[in-house]
Structures are given as structure tokens and as C-alpha cells.
Design an enzyme around this catalytic site. Structure first.
Site, short mmCIF file in Angstrom:
data_model
loop_
_atom_site.label_atom_id
_atom_site.label_comp_id
_atom_site.label_asym_id
_atom_site.label_seq_id
_atom_site.Cartn_x
_atom_site.Cartn_y
_atom_site.Cartn_z
CE LYS A 49 38.18 43.88 30.83
NZ LYS A 49 38.71 44.55 32.01
N GLY A 69 47.28 46.42 41.99
CA GLY A 69 46.33 45.95 40.98
C GLY A 69 45.83 44.53 41.25
#
Ligand code: NAP
Length: 278
Positions: free
Chosen positions: A69, A239
Site C-alpha cells: 500500500k 474485521g
């Protein structure tokens, strides 16, 4: 240049990527909407080369995951403030001559609260962890107007994050000793994840029924941390909800239309053995 002319192709890139649930979720969205599109999981070790190859091969959009990322952020143009503040992107969209990036991780967190009708403005949040996921949590908590404190196993990393986002920092011992209470807890470390070998080192939180507790781990769906919180009456957020809503935001940016949230949610929860997810 190779260009798919019938089927739009998307992928999640990262490593390891074999167990990603994103293809399941996205392909279900394409299926229920009757879109001529497909979504793959691609193991990519060299992000620069990977982005060039996939652009040349005509991919329409990419999800970017661990550990790329931050590198990908430095390789593409970004069009949202969040990516710049986070120094990371998790979504790429094909423009005429290049990839453009955005970050939807923090949106996944905010939506997990919003869609439950939970309002947290003015509440005190504790973020456990200081990695990439913690950055998203801090950003999201601040976007939801919470008062944020960070704690981490390695305090120096928490201090660094605290400086960047102008947040308080607290050590585990202080939380354990004083039994300091927070309204919302974000557990952003991999502690408790199936197959993660390190012993969990988390602060001792005194849970109570007024608290909301979110764990970023979704394998298992209900971690020991969430289990404990739930047993004390806390509202818990898994999550998997974050994964879902960051994906919904990706879909809606790529296609400029509403995502079939219910179908995406149903297949994700079914994949972890939950058939009645409310
Ligand atoms: P990261 O950048 O490597 O950061 C890991 C953080 O966890 C660090 O703060 C580290 O502390 C702490 N940590 C690691 N092992 C620990 C242990 N045994 N006990 C206590 N603390 C520990 O990782 P990340 O990118 O932030 O990802 C963290 C987790 O979030 C992963 O499990 C990832 O799968 C999950 N995640 C989920 C979603 C979702 O959609 N649900 C999205 C993103 C990430 P030190 O600084 O002391 O090393």
C-alpha cells in the site's frame, strides 16, 4: 497493448494473497448485477513492474494490499486527501494513460459504524497498534470526531503516529495500572489471528457494556479479544465488516453505481460459516 474488449478485469495485488476473500466478494457483486467483469487474486512481489504489466494488459482497477500500500502510494497519482495523510493507497482505477489511487480502508471503518447506526462523535477512542491498519483507524476515528489515544507494544512507534496525527499516546502499563476506560477500542494488531505465531501482547482493557470494540482481524471472525468484550456486554464490530465496506467503496468508485452490499455481505459471512448476519 493488450485490451480486453468484452470482460472488464480487476484484481487484488499483494503477497501473500492466496487466502484473500476479495475475489469472492467482488465476483459476487458482478454476478448479481450481471456485469461482464471478473476479479482475480494476483501474487505480486514487485509493485512497480506489476502495475506496469497490469496496466498494459488492460486491467480496469486494482485493490492493493499488504505489503504494497505504501509503495504503490509513491508510484501513482492520488486524488483524495486520505491517501496523502495515510501515505498509502488500497485502490487503483485505470485512467486513460495511468493508474489513479485512493484509500478506502478508512471508509470501511467509518461505514462499519454508520451502517450499524452507531454515533461516536465526542467519544474517547483507544487505538491499539501503530502499523498501517492503526493509521487507518486513527484517521477514521478522527473523521468521526473522536478523541483519539494510541497505544502500542513498541511505544516509540505509537509516539511517531501520535505526532503525525496529533493524538495522545499511552503505554500498556498505564492502561493496566489505572484501568483507564475508553468508549471505543480499535484492536488493529494481528495478535489473535489464526496462524499468527507471536504471543499476543495487548493491554488489559476493563470492558464494560457501554463500550464499542472493533477488531481488525477477521480470521477467526470472533477473536479472543472480541469474545472477552462481548462477554462483558460491549457492542462488537468484526474485521469482516471493514473488509466489506472498504470493498463497497472500491466498487462504487470503479463503477460509479451502488454496490450490492447485501449480496457482498452475505457471501463474505457465509464463507466464514455465519449464515445469519443480521
Ligand atoms: P503492521 O503494519 O505490520 O503493524 C502491526 C502492528 O501490530 C504493530 O503495531 C505491531 O507492534 C503490532 N503487533 C504485531 N504483533 C503483535 C503481538 N503479538 N502483540 C501485540 N502487538 C503486535 O500490520 P498492519 O498492516 O497494521 O495490519 C495489522 C492487522 O490488521 C493484520 O492482521 C491485518 O490483516 C489487519 N487488517 C485488516 C483489515 C480489514 O479489512 N479487516 C485491513 C487492514 C489490515 P510493534 O510496533 O510493537 O511491532
Amino acid at each position: 497493448m493488450i485490451r480486453p474488449v468484452q470482460t472488464q478485469i480487476f484484481a487484488v495485488i499483494g503477497t501473500p494473497i492466496k487466502h484473500s476473500l476479495s475475489p469472492l466478494m467482488m465476483n459476487e457483486a458482478f454476478r448479481v448485477l450481471g456485469l461482464n467483469a471478473m476479479y482475480l487474486a494476483l501474487e505480486v512481489h514487485e509493485p512497480k513492474k506489476g502495475l506496469e504489466t497490469l496496466f498494459d494488459a488492460g486491467f480496469s482497477g486494482l485493490s492493493v494490499t499488504i505489503p504494497h500500500k505504501e509503495t504503490v502510494f509513491s508510484l501513482v497519482d492520488v486524488e483524495d486527501e486520505a491517501s496523502k495523510d495515510l501515505g498509502a493507497v488500497n485502490t487503483l482505477k485505470r485512467c486513460s494513460d495511468r493508474w489513479v489511487g485512493r484509500n478506502t480502508d478508512w471508509i470501511g471503518i467509518v461505514e462499519s459504524f454508520k451502517r450499524r447506526g452507531i454515533s461516536v462523535a465526542g467519544k474517547r477512542a483507544l487505538v491499539i497498534g501503530a502499523g498501517g491498519a492503526a493509521r487507518s483507524a486513527v484517521y477514521a476515528a478522527k473523521a468521526m470526531k473522536m478523541d483519539v489515544t494510541i497505544t502500542n507494544r513498541t511505544v516509540s512507534r505509537a509516539v511517531e503516529l501520535g505526532k503525525h496525527f496529533d493524538c495522545d499516546v499511552i503505554g500498556f502499563e498505564e492502561i493496566n495500572k489505572k484501568g483507564i476506560s475508553f468508549d471505543v477500542i480499535f484492536q488493529t494488531t494481528p495478535a489473535g489471528m489464526t496462524g499468527y505465531m507471536e504471543r499476543p501482547e495487548l493491554p488489559s482493557i476493563v470492558f464494560n457494556s457501554d463500550m464499542i470494540v472493533m477488531d481488525f482481524v477477521y480470521n477467526p471472525l470472533i477473536t479472543d479479544f472480541l469474545q472477552h468484550a462481548r462477554s462483558k456486554g460491549c457492542i462488537i464490530i468484526t474485521g469482516l465488516e471493514m473488509l466489506l465496506y472498504q470493498g463497497v467503496a472500491q466498487f462504487e468508485w470503479w463503477f460509479r453505481r451502488k454496490a450490492p452490499v447485501y449480496a457482498m455481505k452475505r457471501i463474505l459471512f457465509k464463507s466464514v460459516g455465519v449464515h445469519d448476519h443480521g
